[in-house]
Design an enzyme around this catalytic site. Structure first.
Site, PDB file in Angstrom:
ATOM      1  CB  CYS A 214      23.865  26.571  83.224  1.00 40.10           C
ATOM      2  SG  CYS A 214      23.080  27.748  82.476  1.00 40.10           S
TER       3      CYS A 214
ATOM      4  CB  CYS B 116      26.042  31.388  79.804  1.00 39.73           C
ATOM      5  SG  CYS B 116      24.729  30.763  80.868  1.00 39.73           S
TER       6      CYS B 116
ATOM      7  CB  CYS C 264      18.438  30.008  97.842  1.00 40.63           C
ATOM      8  SG  CYS C 264      16.806  29.944  97.984  1.00 40.63           S
TER       9      CYS C 264
ATOM     10  CB  CYS D 125      25.669  27.614  78.586  1.00 43.55           C
ATOM     11  SG  CYS D 125      26.489  27.531  80.325  1.00 43.55           S
TER      12      CYS D 125
END
EC number: 1.8.4.12
Length: 132
Positions: A47, A99, A119, A50
């Site tokens: 991510c 997050c 996706c 985070c």
């Protein structure tokens, strides 16, 4: 996994304009425009907000959609899925399990073994290449 909850103003200061628009406001990058849509580098996609590990390159495939596509996340806690009724249709939104960043959507038209196509917007990801 401990959850991260920050005000939007904090995220706005930490992210680029595109990352903020996609991850915190639920936007979508144009097809074939993202950094990772055609990347074949072995590694783990985290991510961008985070740093949580989300998808392994071993689960990445070319769906032809123009967005990075995966048939499964790294584990069951990495992402969460929510009903999305925006734009006059029903889809399943994918968010970071830690997050709550908007990542993209999951569709039931992927390859084996799961039959799923996650996706995902490149701007919501950071690739950490595998060493060796």
């Amino acid at each position: 996994m401990s959850k991260i909850d920050k005000p939007l103003d904090s995220w706005r200061e930490e992210l680029t304009e595109e990352q903020f628009h996609i991850c915190r406001l639920g936007g979508t990058e144009r097809a074939f425009s993202g950094e990772y849509h055609a990347t074949k580098t072995p590694g783990v996609y985290h991510c961008t907000c985070c740093g949580t590990a989300l998808f392994d390159s071993d689960a990445k495939y070319d769906s032809g959609s123009g967005w990075p596509s995966y048939f499964q996340p790294v584990d069951g806690e990495a992402v969460r899925e929510l009903d999305d009724f925006s734009h006059g249709m029903h889809r399943i939104e994918v968010r970071c399990g830690r997050c709550d960043a908007h990542l993209g959507h999951v569709f039931p038209d992927g390859p084996r073994p799961t039959g799923l196509r996650y996706c995902i917007n490149s701007a919501s990801l950071k690739l950490v290449p595998r060493e060796g």
